[in-house]
Design a protein around this motif. Structure first.
Motif, short mmCIF file in Angstrom:
data_model
loop_
_atom_site.label_atom_id
_atom_site.label_comp_id
_atom_site.label_asym_id
_atom_site.label_seq_id
_atom_site.Cartn_x
_atom_site.Cartn_y
_atom_site.Cartn_z
N GLU A 1 0.81 -1.21 0.00
CA GLU A 1 0.00 0.00 0.00
C GLU A 1 0.85 1.27 0.00
N GLU A 2 2.04 1.19 0.56
CA GLU A 2 2.89 2.37 0.68
C GLU A 2 3.89 2.47 -0.46
N THR A 3 4.06 3.67 -0.98
CA THR A 3 5.21 3.94 -1.84
C THR A 3 6.42 4.16 -0.92
N PHE A 4 7.60 4.26 -1.50
CA PHE A 4 8.77 4.48 -0.66
C PHE A 4 8.66 5.80 0.08
N MET A 5 8.24 6.85 -0.60
CA MET A 5 8.21 8.17 0.04
C MET A 5 7.08 8.29 1.06
N THR A 6 5.92 7.69 0.81
CA THR A 6 4.86 7.77 1.84
C THR A 6 5.29 7.01 3.09
N GLY A 7 5.89 5.85 2.89
CA GLY A 7 6.37 5.08 4.02
C GLY A 7 7.51 5.76 4.75
N LEU A 8 8.40 6.39 3.98
CA LEU A 8 9.55 7.06 4.60
C LEU A 8 9.09 8.27 5.41
N ARG A 9 8.12 9.02 4.90
CA ARG A 9 7.59 10.16 5.66
C ARG A 9 6.95 9.69 6.97
N LYS A 10 6.22 8.59 6.93
CA LYS A 10 5.63 8.05 8.15
C LYS A 10 6.72 7.61 9.13
N THR A 11 7.79 7.05 8.59
CA THR A 11 8.89 6.58 9.44
C THR A 11 9.61 7.73 10.12
N VAL A 12 9.94 8.76 9.36
CA VAL A 12 10.60 9.94 9.93
C VAL A 12 9.72 10.57 11.00
N ALA A 13 8.44 10.71 10.69
CA ALA A 13 7.51 11.31 11.66
C ALA A 13 7.45 10.48 12.94
N TRP A 14 7.47 9.16 12.81
CA TRP A 14 7.39 8.30 14.00
C TRP A 14 8.62 8.51 14.89
N TYR A 15 9.81 8.58 14.31
CA TYR A 15 11.02 8.77 15.12
C TYR A 15 11.04 10.15 15.77
N TRP B 1 11.11 5.91 22.98
CA TRP B 1 11.38 4.53 22.54
C TRP B 1 12.83 4.38 22.13
N TRP B 2 13.30 5.22 21.18
CA TRP B 2 14.66 5.01 20.68
C TRP B 2 15.73 5.45 21.68
N HIS B 3 15.39 6.35 22.58
CA HIS B 3 16.36 6.72 23.61
C HIS B 3 16.60 5.52 24.53
N ARG B 4 15.57 4.79 24.91
CA ARG B 4 15.72 3.62 25.75
C ARG B 4 16.52 2.53 25.05
N VAL B 5 16.34 2.40 23.74
CA VAL B 5 17.11 1.41 22.99
C VAL B 5 18.58 1.82 22.94
N ARG B 6 18.83 3.07 22.64
CA ARG B 6 20.21 3.53 22.50
C ARG B 6 20.99 3.49 23.81
N THR B 7 20.31 3.70 24.92
CA THR B 7 21.00 3.69 26.21
C THR B 7 21.00 2.31 26.85
N GLY B 8 20.21 1.39 26.32
CA GLY B 8 20.11 0.06 26.90
C GLY B 8 19.15 -0.03 28.05
#
Length: 359
Positions: A319-333, A339-346
């Motif tokens: 359903e997603e093109t690369f750019m629609t999916g990438l925009r959703k991904t950037v927005a999520w981060y 979430w990603w701070h806990r992953v990066r720090t362990g």
């Protein structure tokens, strides 16, 4: 239907578990060892569901696995548990051999014993779905080397893995098919292209670039960045996996791709362009942070999936093109720093992530 998912706390596995809980009536048993890439934070939105069950078990532990099957009596197994980072496999292949080959063998033997003991009506409906990668096929012709129509990976493409990771996954594919041919185990196999999306572990290319860009760090690109990958949004992949396990034909293989061939440098530059738009720097562009680093050993130049079969036979298309999916991904981060701070720090399980890897 009760589905047992191995590796359900990983990137693709957690996307599958969330999809199953949110969009089907299936019960889901998540079997995960919780290695560095297994993160229960990725399942916080569904963990309270009465249809969700978690078992912290290593797939190499046959005794513990048998207990899980006795306890939950699944109708379907979807096997995603695997070590999957190419750079890590080059530095330390042993764990890849243990998890991807020995672990798959142990799981197959437990499943074979369980399946044989099922009542006839349940035995006939049982499925073992093995989820694999397009990297088992090796390297495709690159545009620089070929004029005319470029080839794609099909379900009949010969295997030619290039890294310890892809070799271990190729071996697991062969084991699964051998257990079908020799013992009659009802299996389906899928091979997917590069996944991306929310909850992606930060050592992988797309999240690494997003987070390094935001933190003012260098954006590492292997070689000249001309390696080509077919990118598949992870939620599209989850839908495809459910489609295969419910509608696919026993004994068949289905390739799952996003129809999005992109050079690595294009991916990095696209991320920079989105960030320039939604979170601009005080001066300059995020592209100024791009640096080129020495290529890794045995780096395949191009992967690309022909997903005609799954579209024609099962009706699935991304359903997603690369750019629609990438925009959703950037927005999520941007919206999920916790979430990603806990992953990066362990903090999520006490194992600190070493940064700077690229995939």
């Amino acid at each position: 239907m009760k589905i047992l998912v191995t590796g359900g706390a990983g990137f693709i596995g957690s996307a599958l578990v969330r999809f199953l809980i949110n969009n089907t009536s299936c019960d889901v048993v998540n079997v995960d060892k919780l290695t560095y890439a297994g993160n229960l934070d990725s399942l916080s939105s569904v963990s309270a569901s009465s249809r969700y069950f978690f078992e912290k078990v290593d797939i190499c532990d046959s005794i513990a696995l048998k207990a899980v099957f006795v306890k939950h009596a699944p109708d379907v197994v979807m096997h995603l548990a695997a070590e999957s980072h190419v750079d890590r496999s080059i530095d330390g292949p042993s764990q890849f051999i243990q998890t991807n080959i020995v672990g798959t063998y142990c799981l197959l033997e437990v499943v074979r014993e369980y399946w044989h003991a099922l009542p006839l009506i349940r035995k006939g409906a049982f499925r073992f779905h093995h989820i694999s990668t397009d990297e088992v096929y090796g390297d495709l012709t690159h545009p620089d080397d070929f004029s005319g129509t470029l080839p794609l990976f099909t379900e009949t493409t010969s295997y030619a893995p290039s890294s310890p990771y892809s070799a271990s996954k190729a071996s697991s594919d062969h084991l699964v098919r051998a257990w079908m041919r020799t013992y009659g185990l009802p299996v389906v196999v899928t091979n997917c292209s590069n996944n991306y999306g929310p909850y992606h572990f930060p050592e992988k290319l797309i999240p690494l670039v997003i987070l390094n860009a935001l933190e003012g760090k260098s954006l590492p690109v292997y070689g000249s960045g001309d390696q080509i990958r077919d990118w598949l949004f992870v939620d599209d992949h989850a839908k495809a996996l459910f489609c295969v396990v419910t509608k696919g034909t026993v004994g068949e293989t289905y390739n799952i791709g996003g129809h999005n061939e992109k050079r690595n440098i294009e991916v990095v530059e696209s991320i920079c362009s989105i960030l320039d738009e939604v979170k601009p720097k005080t001066e300059g562009s995020y592209k100024d942070q791009i640096v080129y680093v020495a290529d890794r050993p045995g780096h395949d130049r191009r992967y690309a999936i022909d997903a005609t079969k799954i579209s024609r036979e099962l009706g699935w298309t991304p359903e997603e093109t690369f750019m629609t999916g990438l925009r959703k991904t950037v927005a999520w981060y941007l919206e999920n720093k916790s979430w990603w701070h806990r992953v990066r720090t362990g903090e999520y399980q006490g194992t600190r992530l070493g940064l700077g890897e690229n995939s």
